[in-house]
Design a protein around this motif. Structure first.
Motif, PDB file in Angstrom:
ATOM      1  N   LEU A  83       0.853  -1.184   0.000  1.00  0.00           N
ATOM      2  CA  LEU A  83       0.000   0.000   0.000  1.00  0.00           C
ATOM      3  C   LEU A  83       0.892   1.237   0.000  1.00  0.00           C
ATOM      4  CD1 LEU A  83      -2.462  -1.185   2.776  1.00  0.00           C
ATOM      5  CD2 LEU A  83      -3.126  -0.776   0.411  1.00  0.00           C
ATOM      6  N   GLU A  84       0.422   2.305  -0.647  1.00  0.00           N
ATOM      7  CA  GLU A  84       1.203   3.535  -0.666  1.00  0.00           C
ATOM      8  C   GLU A  84       1.256   4.173   0.715  1.00  0.00           C
ATOM      9  OE1 GLU A  84      -0.101   6.221  -3.644  1.00  0.00           O
ATOM     10  OE2 GLU A  84       0.120   4.783  -5.292  1.00  0.00           O
ATOM     11  N   SER A  85       0.195   4.026   1.511  1.00  0.00           N
ATOM     12  CA  SER A  85       0.161   4.606   2.851  1.00  0.00           C
ATOM     13  C   SER A  85       0.744   3.619   3.860  1.00  0.00           C
ATOM     14  CB  SER A  85      -1.272   4.963   3.243  1.00  0.00           C
ATOM     15  OG  SER A  85      -2.096   3.819   3.164  1.00  0.00           O
ATOM     16  N   LYS A  86       1.020   4.134   5.044  1.00  0.00           N
ATOM     17  CA  LYS A  86       1.604   3.289   6.091  1.00  0.00           C
ATOM     18  C   LYS A  86       0.650   2.176   6.488  1.00  0.00           C
ATOM     19  CE  LYS A  86       3.634   3.524  10.724  1.00  0.00           C
ATOM     20  NZ  LYS A  86       3.975   4.405  11.865  1.00  0.00           N
ATOM     21  N   THR A  87      -0.625   2.523   6.653  1.00  0.00           N
ATOM     22  CA  THR A  87      -1.645   1.533   6.988  1.00  0.00           C
ATOM     23  C   THR A  87      -2.844   1.733   6.053  1.00  0.00           C
ATOM     24  OG1 THR A  87      -2.743   2.983   8.612  1.00  0.00           O
ATOM     25  CG2 THR A  87      -0.999   1.531   9.430  1.00  0.00           C
ATOM     26  N   GLY A  88      -3.755   0.770   6.027  1.00  0.00           N
ATOM     27  CA  GLY A  88      -4.958   0.899   5.219  1.00  0.00           C
ATOM     28  C   GLY A  88      -5.420  -0.418   4.647  1.00  0.00           C
ATOM     29  N   THR A  89      -6.372  -0.311   3.720  1.00  0.00           N
ATOM     30  CA  THR A  89      -6.964  -1.495   3.101  1.00  0.00           C
ATOM     31  C   THR A  89      -7.199  -1.231   1.625  1.00  0.00           C
ATOM     32  OG1 THR A  89      -8.069  -2.144   5.164  1.00  0.00           O
ATOM     33  CG2 THR A  89      -8.946  -3.076   3.139  1.00  0.00           C
ATOM     34  N   LYS A  90      -6.958  -2.263   0.809  1.00  0.00           N
ATOM     35  CA  LYS A  90      -7.232  -2.199  -0.632  1.00  0.00           C
ATOM     36  C   LYS A  90      -8.144  -3.363  -0.988  1.00  0.00           C
ATOM     37  CE  LYS A  90      -3.840  -3.369  -3.346  1.00  0.00           C
ATOM     38  NZ  LYS A  90      -2.589  -3.328  -4.140  1.00  0.00           N
ATOM     39  N   ILE A  91      -9.256  -3.057  -1.652  1.00  0.00           N
ATOM     40  CA  ILE A  91     -10.210  -4.082  -2.066  1.00  0.00           C
ATOM     41  C   ILE A  91     -10.256  -4.071  -3.589  1.00  0.00           C
ATOM     42  CG2 ILE A  91     -12.637  -4.794  -2.014  1.00  0.00           C
ATOM     43  CD1 ILE A  91     -12.805  -3.444   0.751  1.00  0.00           C
ATOM     44  N   GLU A  92     -10.071  -5.239  -4.212  1.00  0.00           N
ATOM     45  CA  GLU A  92     -10.025  -5.353  -5.668  1.00  0.00           C
ATOM     46  C   GLU A  92     -11.030  -6.395  -6.144  1.00  0.00           C
ATOM     47  OE1 GLU A  92      -5.780  -5.536  -7.168  1.00  0.00           O
ATOM     48  OE2 GLU A  92      -5.438  -5.953  -5.033  1.00  0.00           O
ATOM     49  N   PHE A  93     -11.731  -6.069  -7.222  1.00  0.00           N
ATOM     50  CA  PHE A  93     -12.636  -7.032  -7.848  1.00  0.00           C
ATOM     51  C   PHE A  93     -12.900  -6.579  -9.281  1.00  0.00           C
ATOM     52  CE2 PHE A  93     -14.995  -3.952  -5.330  1.00  0.00           C
ATOM     53  CZ  PHE A  93     -15.895  -3.419  -6.237  1.00  0.00           C
ATOM     54  N   THR A  94     -13.443  -7.464 -10.084  1.00  0.00           N
ATOM     55  CA  THR A  94     -13.784  -7.164 -11.475  1.00  0.00           C
ATOM     56  C   THR A  94     -15.273  -7.370 -11.674  1.00  0.00           C
ATOM     57  OG1 THR A  94     -11.597  -7.869 -12.238  1.00  0.00           O
ATOM     58  CG2 THR A  94     -13.351  -7.756 -13.888  1.00  0.00           C
ATOM     59  N   VAL A  95     -15.924  -6.406 -12.334  1.00  0.00           N
ATOM     60  CA  VAL A  95     -17.359  -6.528 -12.620  1.00  0.00           C
ATOM     61  C   VAL A  95     -17.565  -6.568 -14.125  1.00  0.00           C
ATOM     62  CG1 VAL A  95     -17.964  -5.314 -10.491  1.00  0.00           C
ATOM     63  CG2 VAL A  95     -17.786  -4.020 -12.616  1.00  0.00           C
ATOM     64  N   ASN A  96     -18.689  -7.167 -14.540  1.00  0.00           N
ATOM     65  CA  ASN A  96     -18.984  -7.198 -15.961  1.00  0.00           C
ATOM     66  C   ASN A  96     -19.579  -5.871 -16.409  1.00  0.00           C
ATOM     67  OD1 ASN A  96     -21.815  -7.243 -15.398  1.00  0.00           O
ATOM     68  ND2 ASN A  96     -21.715  -9.466 -15.121  1.00  0.00           N
ATOM     69  N   ARG A  97     -19.683  -5.684 -17.701  1.00  0.00           N
ATOM     70  CA  ARG A  97     -20.127  -4.400 -18.237  1.00  0.00           C
ATOM     71  C   ARG A  97     -21.568  -4.078 -17.833  1.00  0.00           C
ATOM     72  NH1 ARG A  97     -19.569  -4.869 -24.514  1.00  0.00           N
ATOM     73  NH2 ARG A  97     -17.900  -6.317 -23.974  1.00  0.00           N
ATOM     74  N   GLN A  98     -22.403  -5.132 -17.660  1.00  0.00           N
ATOM     75  CA  GLN A  98     -23.793  -4.881 -17.266  1.00  0.00           C
ATOM     76  C   GLN A  98     -23.869  -4.265 -15.880  1.00  0.00           C
ATOM     77  OE1 GLN A  98     -22.761  -7.820 -18.598  1.00  0.00           O
ATOM     78  NE2 GLN A  98     -23.795  -7.778 -20.595  1.00  0.00           N
ATOM     79  N   LEU A  99     -23.104  -4.802 -14.941  1.00  0.00           N
ATOM     80  CA  LEU A  99     -23.105  -4.249 -13.591  1.00  0.00           C
ATOM     81  C   LEU A  99     -22.497  -2.851 -13.579  1.00  0.00           C
ATOM     82  CD1 LEU A  99     -23.699  -4.477 -10.613  1.00  0.00           C
ATOM     83  CD2 LEU A  99     -21.578  -5.786 -10.313  1.00  0.00           C
ATOM     84  N   PHE A 100     -21.476  -2.636 -14.361  1.00  0.00           N
ATOM     85  CA  PHE A 100     -20.855  -1.305 -14.404  1.00  0.00           C
ATOM     86  C   PHE A 100     -21.847  -0.257 -14.905  1.00  0.00           C
ATOM     87  CE2 PHE A 100     -18.037   1.900 -16.485  1.00  0.00           C
ATOM     88  CZ  PHE A 100     -17.453   2.375 -15.317  1.00  0.00           C
TER      89      PHE A 100
END
Length: 497
Positions: A158-175
């Protein structure tokens, strides 16, 4: 009475299904992608309750790849996830740090909605303790009940000292659900991002303008240069304050006092926005927040029990309920996309609003059509109508011929029958003969009208002359037509003001 004799206990297997049915059922509680992203933003803001950093810096990263799917990351510099067991346990609120963490379902709901196949999500988190030990943790799909693990890595991701990163992929319909229901052709990534920016600025306006949270959206087509949008607070353009004004008071909705901040306003259309505070039937009414976070909006019939139409579009009532005690607050749905309508605290709140504003006034200038003005005319006359009288916008003429032509407005009061033909602004000669058709149709059906009223904001001289001409004629009952002309103002409807 037949006695019951216990013979044995039968064990019930109620372990959640491992074939994906449970995960897919856990998702599906959100109607659009903005709501899913907001669930993760809620968690980021809540993480700052225990963080020494004064402002929540949250980045929403969006990359549209070649097949139309979209990779999304939500990254914060908060305190990280301390208790992974509680964070991933369904329904656990052991790590609850604010009213934004009410149910213990949110993150799991959001992940399951974003990735129903449970095969493409990753969470990276780093607490203060992890930072001291120069380590971070990664939890990735699939979510499961047995042998579910986090992986510990040395260093920092992470760029910051502490924190959280959440990653996922959605399809075009949901986007595309970000712009669902909006007029226009939203194909360009930048145009969709601007709506997401407006949504987030609307939901978290209190946090942004009070410098509690800073949200930036990074976006690009895969392989192209990255662009940025800084989310700003979305606020109404207020024309005037209406009674009871802007203030706050302590009120007990149940289980103890909360602070109720309120603003009762007449708003103008804000041309800056595409979706919110644009003075339409879907963007006005009552808005309810809890500790600054939007929970419900566009409420009207739920509170006053009357149908909403364009003449109420000016009205905006903003309520922010503040308390650090969650048991004193109205209950939200588990996905925080609304308030529980079966909650007694919400009923108390609705009654409080009705006491402050018993009946919203209508603004006739906002009526799109004469039907809205006739509805107001009905509301104006109804309190003076006896039970035996008739007032309706659904009276038909020529029913004996199965034509059933609808009369604009029909009033039978004290055995005097009045019928109306109306135009919002100006009548024409054609309208006189329309009123004549209503009259003749009722006579054909055996009903004898007493007065025919031509109503509009104004009547040209030509119409006055034709009315005079018609009144010299006889109907089929050998009675003179009795037409008169009135304006909306003469009938108590303030149009035009």
């Amino acid at each position: 009475m037949i006695s019951k004799i216990e013979t044995q206990k039968i064990k019930i297997k109620n372990q959640p299904s491992t074939d994906g049915t449970f995960w897919r059922g856990l998702g599906g509680h959100f109607s659009n992608l903005t709501q899913i992203i907001s669930e993760f933003v809620d968690n980021s803001i809540s993480g700052f309750v225990e963080s020494p950093i004064p402002v929540a810096n949250i980045t929403v990263s969006i990359v549209r790849i070649a097949n139309g799917d979209v990779k999304i990351k939500i990254i914060d510099n908060a305190s990280g996830i301390k208790d992974l067991d509680s964070a991933f346990e369904i329904g656990s609120i052991k790590t609850k740090s604010s009213s934004l963490n009410e149910h213990g379902f949110g993150m799991k709901h959001a992940l399951a909605s974003a990735n129903p196949n449970n095969n493409d999500w990753v969470i990276t988190t780093r607490t203060i303790e992890d930072a001291h030990l120069n380590q971070y943790k990664v939890i990735s799909a699939p979510y499961k009940f047995d042998d579910f693990e986090a992986t510990l890595y040395d260093g920092a991701d992470l760029e910051s000292k502490t924190g959280t990163k959440i990653e996922f992929t959605v399809n075009r319909q949901l986007f595309k659900t970000i712009v669902a229901g909006l007029p226009g052709n939203y194909q360009a990534l930048s145009s969709i991002v601007k709506i997401l920016k407006e949504d987030l600025g609307y939901i978290y306006s209190a946090f942004i303008k009070n410098n509690i949270a800073s949200i930036v959206i990074e976006f690009n087509e895969e392989g192209q240069e990255q662009e940025f949008e800084k989310v700003t607070a979305v606020e109404p353009q207020v024309e005037a304050t209406i009674d009871p004004g802007n203030s706050q008071e302590n009120i007990d909705l149940g289980d103890g006092n909360v602070v109720l901040e309120y603003k009762f306003s007449k708003i103008n259309e804000n041309p800056t926005y595409k979706k919110h505070y644009i003075k339409t039937m879907s963007t006005s009414g009552v808005e309810i927040r809890i500790n600054g976070r939007l929970l419900a909006d566009n409420l009207f019939k739920e509170i006053w029990g009357i149908e909403k139409h364009n003449s109420y579009n000016y009205l905006l009532v903003q309520i922010d309920i503040k308390s650090e005690y969650s048991n004193r607050l109205p209950k939200t749905t588990t996905s925080k996309t609304g308030l529980r309508q079966d909650d007694e605290k919400l009923s108390v709140l609705y009654e409080w609003i009705k006491k402050k504003l018993p009946t919203p006034k209508q603004d006739s200038k906002l009526s799109d059509h004469e039907i809205d003005l006739f509805k107001q005319l009905k509301d104006t006359k109804k309190p003076h109508i006896a039970d035996t009288d008739i007032i309706t916008l659904e009276q038909r003429a020529y029913t004996n011929l199965n034509e059933k032509i609808r009369i604009d407005f029909y009033l039978n009061q004290n055995n005097e029958i009045k019928i109306y033909e109306g135009k919002k602004d100006k009548t024409t000669p054609k309208d006189v003969y329309q009123l004549m058709m209503y009259w003749d149709g009722l006579v054909y059906d055996g009903i004898n009208p007493d007065v025919g009223i031509l109503i509009a904001a104004e009547h040209p001289k030509s119409v006055e002359s034709i009315v005079e001409l018609v009144n010299n004629r006889l109907d089929d009952n050998k009675r003179n037509y009795n037409f008169i002309m009135k304006t909306w103002n003469q009938e108590g409807i303030p149009y035009p003001n």
